[in-house]
Design a protein around this motif. Structure first.
Motif, PDB file in Angstrom:
ATOM      1  N   LYS A 174       0.932  -1.220  -0.164  1.00  0.00           N
ATOM      2  CA  LYS A 174      -0.102  -0.051  -0.017  1.00  0.00           C
ATOM      3  C   LYS A 174       1.041   1.187  -0.070  1.00  0.00           C
ATOM      4  O   LYS A 174       0.312   2.143  -0.778  1.00  0.00           O
ATOM      5  N   PRO A 175       2.022   1.325   0.802  1.00  0.00           N
ATOM      6  CA  PRO A 175       2.706   2.660   0.814  1.00  0.00           C
ATOM      7  C   PRO A 175       3.605   2.897  -0.287  1.00  0.00           C
ATOM      8  O   PRO A 175       4.094   3.900  -0.678  1.00  0.00           O
ATOM      9  N   ALA A 176       3.864   1.899  -1.168  1.00  0.00           N
ATOM     10  CA  ALA A 176       4.918   1.871  -2.219  1.00  0.00           C
ATOM     11  C   ALA A 176       4.411   2.966  -3.326  1.00  0.00           C
ATOM     12  O   ALA A 176       3.339   3.097  -3.666  1.00  0.00           O
ATOM     13  N   ARG A 177       5.278   3.691  -3.599  1.00  0.00           N
ATOM     14  CA  ARG A 177       5.275   4.985  -4.635  1.00  0.00           C
ATOM     15  C   ARG A 177       5.919   4.831  -5.732  1.00  0.00           C
ATOM     16  O   ARG A 177       7.104   4.298  -5.618  1.00  0.00           O
ATOM     17  N   LEU A 178       5.529   5.412  -6.901  1.00  0.00           N
ATOM     18  CA  LEU A 178       6.357   5.230  -8.185  1.00  0.00           C
ATOM     19  C   LEU A 178       6.516   6.646  -8.498  1.00  0.00           C
ATOM     20  O   LEU A 178       5.852   7.540  -8.705  1.00  0.00           O
ATOM     21  N   VAL A 179       7.944   7.015  -8.829  1.00  0.00           N
ATOM     22  CA  VAL A 179       8.425   8.341  -9.186  1.00  0.00           C
ATOM     23  C   VAL A 179       8.829   8.145 -10.582  1.00  0.00           C
ATOM     24  O   VAL A 179       9.846   7.508 -10.936  1.00  0.00           O
ATOM     25  N   ASP A 180       8.139   8.874 -11.483  1.00  0.00           N
ATOM     26  CA  ASP A 180       8.636   8.914 -12.927  1.00  0.00           C
ATOM     27  C   ASP A 180       9.738   9.973 -13.169  1.00  0.00           C
ATOM     28  O   ASP A 180       9.087  11.057 -12.854  1.00  0.00           O
ATOM     29  N   VAL A 181      10.957   9.747 -13.367  1.00  0.00           N
ATOM     30  CA  VAL A 181      11.928  10.717 -13.244  1.00  0.00           C
ATOM     31  C   VAL A 181      12.231  11.280 -14.642  1.00  0.00           C
ATOM     32  O   VAL A 181      13.181  11.948 -14.795  1.00  0.00           O
ATOM     33  N   ARG A 182      11.493  11.070 -15.540  1.00  0.00           N
ATOM     34  CA  ARG A 182      11.805  11.363 -17.065  1.00  0.00           C
ATOM     35  C   ARG A 182      11.457  12.822 -17.027  1.00  0.00           C
ATOM     36  O   ARG A 182      11.132  13.335 -16.145  1.00  0.00           O
TER      37      ARG A 182
END
Length: 155
Positions: A37-45
């Motif tokens: 649940k706490p996992a996050r995705l950061v798209d750094v493009r």
């Protein structure tokens, strides 16, 4: 959830070691985002990449991608506010954070930098959004988020 990591990194830069939690495949990243649940995705493009190439769609996992460029377009200089912006968006330094770029290089650098800033669970999505070049010198078919059949949208 149990993950088999592709290998945590530790690269020397002088006497200082830079490391991060490890590399995950796009499918492993999706599993983490769906089940943790706490996992996050950061798209750094960069903004042009998000607009022209597409972005991960996390709506079926009940999440939204954080869009924050590691390097500012068009100069491609490292974004000096990157760590501060992550701290605003994700204040808990124990949150699992998955970093995604085109093919895994910028996201690895971001994972290393955030680990150095005190975050304990930074992962690099090793194949990125588009993966490497295929036999016809095209991206998006031989590896990466798109080729793995994971959800994505064109902005």
């Amino acid at each position: 959830m149990t993950l088999t990591l592709q290998g945590a990194s530790s690269q020397g830069r002088g006497d200082k070691k830079m490391s991060y939690a490890g590399d995950v495949s796009p499918s492993q990243a999706w599993q983490m985002l769906s089940q943790d649940k706490p996992a996050r995705l950061v798209d750094v493009r960069t903004r042009p990449e998000w607009g022209f190439v597409g972005v991960p769609d996390l709506s079926s996992a009940g999440k939204k991608t954080i869009f924050l460029s590691w390097q500012d377009y068009p100069t491609m200089q490292v974004n000096p506010a990157f760590a501060a912006e992550i701290a605003k968006a994700i204040p808990d330094k124990d949150t699992p954070i998955l970093f995604l770029c085109r093919s895994g290089a910028r996201s690895k650098a971001a994972a290393m930098a955030l680990t150095a800033a005190g975050y304990s669970r930074c992962y690099n999505v090793s194949e990125g959004f588009e993966g490497g070049l295929d036999a016809e010198h095209h991206r998006g078919r031989a590896g990466g988020w798109k080729a793995a059949g994971l959800p994505w949208v064109q902005e």
